[in-house]
Scaffold this motif. Structure first.
Motif, mmCIF file in Angstrom:
data_model
loop_
_atom_site.group_PDB
_atom_site.id
_atom_site.type_symbol
_atom_site.label_atom_id
_atom_site.label_comp_id
_atom_site.label_asym_id
_atom_site.label_seq_id
_atom_site.Cartn_x
_atom_site.Cartn_y
_atom_site.Cartn_z
ATOM 1 N N THR A 74 0.809 -1.222 0.000
ATOM 2 C CA THR A 74 0.000 0.000 0.000
ATOM 3 C C THR A 74 0.843 1.275 0.000
ATOM 4 O O THR A 74 0.286 2.371 0.006
ATOM 5 N N LYS A 75 2.146 1.135 -0.023
ATOM 6 C CA LYS A 75 2.996 2.307 -0.262
ATOM 7 C C LYS A 75 2.633 2.957 -1.596
ATOM 8 O O LYS A 75 2.807 4.167 -1.782
ATOM 9 N N LEU A 76 2.111 2.137 -2.511
ATOM 10 C CA LEU A 76 1.689 2.664 -3.809
ATOM 11 C C LEU A 76 0.621 3.741 -3.670
ATOM 12 O O LEU A 76 0.539 4.659 -4.490
ATOM 13 N N LYS A 77 -0.231 3.628 -2.633
ATOM 14 C CA LYS A 77 -1.283 4.628 -2.464
ATOM 15 C C LYS A 77 -0.691 6.007 -2.182
ATOM 16 O O LYS A 77 -1.237 7.023 -2.630
ATOM 17 N N LEU A 78 0.406 6.048 -1.438
ATOM 18 C CA LEU A 78 1.059 7.333 -1.214
ATOM 19 C C LEU A 78 1.602 7.887 -2.522
ATOM 20 O O LEU A 78 1.482 9.084 -2.804
ATOM 21 N N ALA A 79 2.197 7.023 -3.333
ATOM 22 C CA ALA A 79 2.736 7.456 -4.621
ATOM 23 C C ALA A 79 1.628 7.999 -5.516
ATOM 24 O O ALA A 79 1.793 9.028 -6.183
ATOM 25 N N ILE A 80 0.506 7.308 -5.518
ATOM 26 C CA ILE A 80 -0.618 7.713 -6.369
ATOM 27 C C ILE A 80 -1.255 8.995 -5.854
ATOM 28 O O ILE A 80 -1.506 9.938 -6.624
ATOM 29 N N ASP A 81 -1.517 9.058 -4.567
ATOM 30 C CA ASP A 81 -2.234 10.204 -4.001
ATOM 31 C C ASP A 81 -1.400 11.476 -4.021
ATOM 32 O O ASP A 81 -1.957 12.586 -4.067
ATOM 33 N N TYR A 82 -0.071 11.342 -3.977
ATOM 34 C CA TYR A 82 0.793 12.517 -3.894
ATOM 35 C C TYR A 82 1.726 12.656 -5.094
ATOM 36 O O TYR A 82 2.712 13.390 -5.042
ATOM 37 N N GLY A 210 -4.515 13.174 11.130
ATOM 38 C CA GLY A 210 -4.644 14.369 10.300
ATOM 39 C C GLY A 210 -3.320 14.950 9.837
ATOM 40 O O GLY A 210 -3.177 16.167 9.716
ATOM 41 N N TRP A 211 -2.350 14.076 9.534
ATOM 42 C CA TRP A 211 -1.054 14.570 9.080
ATOM 43 C C TRP A 211 -1.197 15.369 7.785
ATOM 44 O O TRP A 211 -1.960 14.986 6.883
ATOM 45 N N LYS A 212 -0.449 16.430 7.682
ATOM 46 C CA LYS A 212 -0.351 17.194 6.435
ATOM 47 C C LYS A 212 0.878 16.686 5.692
ATOM 48 O O LYS A 212 1.998 17.136 5.918
ATOM 49 N N LEU A 213 0.657 15.706 4.820
ATOM 50 C CA LEU A 213 1.786 15.044 4.176
ATOM 51 C C LEU A 213 2.535 15.932 3.208
ATOM 52 O O LEU A 213 3.688 15.639 2.862
ATOM 53 N N ASP A 214 1.906 17.027 2.770
ATOM 54 C CA ASP A 214 2.571 17.938 1.843
ATOM 55 C C ASP A 214 3.272 19.091 2.558
ATOM 56 O O ASP A 214 3.713 20.044 1.930
ATOM 57 N N ARG A 215 3.417 18.965 3.883
ATOM 58 C CA ARG A 215 4.101 19.977 4.696
ATOM 59 C C ARG A 215 5.402 19.406 5.252
ATOM 60 O O ARG A 215 5.587 18.182 5.279
ATOM 61 N N PRO A 216 6.309 20.269 5.725
ATOM 62 C CA PRO A 216 7.549 19.749 6.324
ATOM 63 C C PRO A 216 7.257 18.808 7.481
ATOM 64 O O PRO A 216 6.317 19.014 8.259
ATOM 65 N N ALA A 217 8.083 17.766 7.605
ATOM 66 C CA ALA A 217 7.904 16.781 8.664
ATOM 67 C C ALA A 217 8.247 17.391 10.017
ATOM 68 O O ALA A 217 9.169 18.203 10.131
ATOM 69 N N LEU A 218 7.511 16.991 11.037
ATOM 70 C CA LEU A 218 7.768 17.492 12.381
ATOM 71 C C LEU A 218 9.145 17.091 12.877
ATOM 72 O O LEU A 218 9.766 17.805 13.668
ATOM 73 N N PHE A 219 9.649 15.938 12.407
ATOM 74 C CA PHE A 219 10.944 15.432 12.864
ATOM 75 C C PHE A 219 12.096 15.862 11.966
ATOM 76 O O PHE A 219 13.255 15.585 12.260
ATOM 77 N N ASP A 220 11.779 16.549 10.839
ATOM 78 C CA ASP A 220 12.818 17.005 9.924
ATOM 79 C C ASP A 220 12.240 18.128 9.069
ATOM 80 O O ASP A 220 11.602 17.870 8.046
ATOM 81 N N SER A 221 12.464 19.350 9.483
ATOM 82 C CA SER A 221 11.850 20.497 8.809
ATOM 83 C C SER A 221 12.376 20.707 7.395
ATOM 84 O O SER A 221 11.804 21.484 6.633
ATOM 85 N N ARG A 223 12.495 18.323 5.154
ATOM 86 C CA ARG A 223 11.891 17.353 4.251
ATOM 87 C C ARG A 223 10.369 17.426 4.319
ATOM 88 O O ARG A 223 9.787 17.573 5.408
ATOM 89 N N ILE A 224 9.731 17.306 3.166
ATOM 90 C CA ILE A 224 8.279 17.175 3.123
ATOM 91 C C ILE A 224 7.935 15.791 3.682
ATOM 92 O O ILE A 224 8.618 14.807 3.372
ATOM 93 N N LEU A 225 6.900 15.707 4.491
ATOM 94 C CA LEU A 225 6.594 14.457 5.183
ATOM 95 C C LEU A 225 6.394 13.296 4.218
ATOM 96 O O LEU A 225 6.922 12.201 4.440
ATOM 97 N N VAL A 226 5.659 13.510 3.135
ATOM 98 C CA VAL A 226 5.411 12.393 2.219
ATOM 99 C C VAL A 226 6.712 11.903 1.594
ATOM 100 O O VAL A 226 6.873 10.704 1.334
#
Length: 368
Positions: A74-82, A210-221, A223-226
């Motif tokens: 299901t990693k493919l869903k992230l690739a498809i959605d983003y 409710g993660w904002k995957l198109d925003r910087p990651a909380l653990f690494d500003s 990088r975009i989270l996705v």
């Protein structure tokens, strides 16, 4: 008096949703990508009904063939959605070739299966470019594949991937784990991220929290989270193959579904038990983020995710210094993670978060 056409409507395959022209255009477009994966034994020309490979031309005299197949999940869903299609092909290759190298086999050739409802060549080319990239990293030839356009089977924009890889090892040189014994040392190779297991849980967390995957990651500003979540699976073939051929490695465990707890016992002979020190390496910030966000118990982390270790080597203690140095030269981050002792076949992971075990029946118990 009737009006309209004199003859009934003439149906075509394209009117049913399948474009033969689009498929032909894709084959033409990916030709150079495939050609770039050529290696001794295969010219990587596509278009025939099958692909040839000559083991003798690859330098083998009496090889055993080893085969593996896998998908990306299901990693493919992230690739498809983003719209992140460039690297899932690397994941596809990695999941197959990493399974071959643990048998001591060199990946020789690869075939892929790409299935979708409606072929979008721009997407398909990006995916297959990733497959070709993965093949080049692993040193194997992409000698063919299948692109299936199946209207009604997939939602708009969705696709699925499967891969099939064949490798070879000279007879008598395969890795089986039979040489692993009490006193052997375990070395972990750092993963590049989540790799390709655990994404149903990742996606569930993303939705529920409710993660904002198109925003910087909380653990690494930086990088975009996705992008952090979709980092492709590391391919370990080039780093490990020379060590295997020189007899410096006695067994390998690819840390996929089941994590450290359930994959390490797969390479152990009866009467041996793996002890892993979870404090021997720093948990990646991504893994710590997932654990905190899901309030995931340590034992569940050790069975679901790679926890920062994508491959484990079992070696004789006399080779430890040399193997660590060679791995560093090859660009790997490697660390001593544990040892083999006498006991019931299984694995115990211990660290600051507790101690948990799995035995041969794959039932994990938490002993915190």
């Amino acid at each position: 008096m009737s009006s309209g056409n004199k003859y009934p409507q003439s149906y075509t395959y394209e009117s049913a949703g399948v474009s033969i022209d689009a498929g032909n255009a894709l084959v033409k477009a990916i030709g150079p990508l495939v050609k770039a994966t050529a290696r001794p034994g295969a010219d990587s020309e596509i278009g025939g009904f099958g692909g040839f490979f000559d083991p003798k031309a690859a330098g083998y005299s009496d090889p055993l063939l080893v085969a593996a197949n896998d998908g990306v999940g299901t990693k493919l869903k992230l690739a498809i959605d983003y719209d992140r299609h460039e690297t899932v092909g690397i994941d596809l290759v990695a999941m197959c070739v990493n399974d071959l190298i643990v048998q001591g086999a060199e990946p020789l050739f690869f075939l892929d299966y790409f299935a979708t409802g409606k072929l979008e060549n721009g997407v398909a080319e990006r995916v297959i470019a990733g497959i070709a990239d993965g093949c080049k990293q692993a040193g194997c030839a992409l000698i063919g594949g299948e692109t299936a356009e199946m209207p009604g089977m997939y939602a708009a924009g969705d696709y699925d991937l499967a891969g099939f890889c064949v490798g070879a090892v000279e007879r008598g040189e395969q890795l089986s784990g039979a040489k692993v014994a009490e006193g052997h040392v375990l070395i972990g190779l750092a993963s590049s991220g989540v790799h390709s297991n655990g994404y149903s849980l990742v996606r569930r967390l993303a939705k529920d929290k409710g993660w904002k995957l198109d925003r910087p990651a909380l653990f690494d500003s930086d990088r975009i989270l996705v992008d952090a979540l979709i980092e492709p699976t590391r391919i370990y073939v080039a780093s490990l193959l020379p060590l295997i051929r020189e007899g410096l490695v006695d067994a390998l465990a690819h840390i996929t579904g089941g994590g450290l707890l359930e994959n390490i016992p797969r390479i152990l002979p009866d009467g041996t038990h793996a002890l892993v020190n979870a404090d021997a390496w720093e948990q990646p910030r991504l893994m710590a983020f997932l654990q905190a966000q899901g309030n995931i118990e340590p034992a569940e982390m050790a069975r679901t995710f790679n926890c920062g270790v994508g491959m484990v080597l079992a070696i004789g203690p006399q080779h430890l210094t040399e193997v660590l140095a060679r791995l560093a030269e090859a660009g790997e981050t490697a660390f001593e993670v544990g040892r083999i002792e006498a006991g019931e076949k299984g694995c115990t992971v211990t660290g600051s978060q507790g101690t948990w075990s799995a035995t041969e029946d794959w039932e994990a118990e938490h002993f915190a």
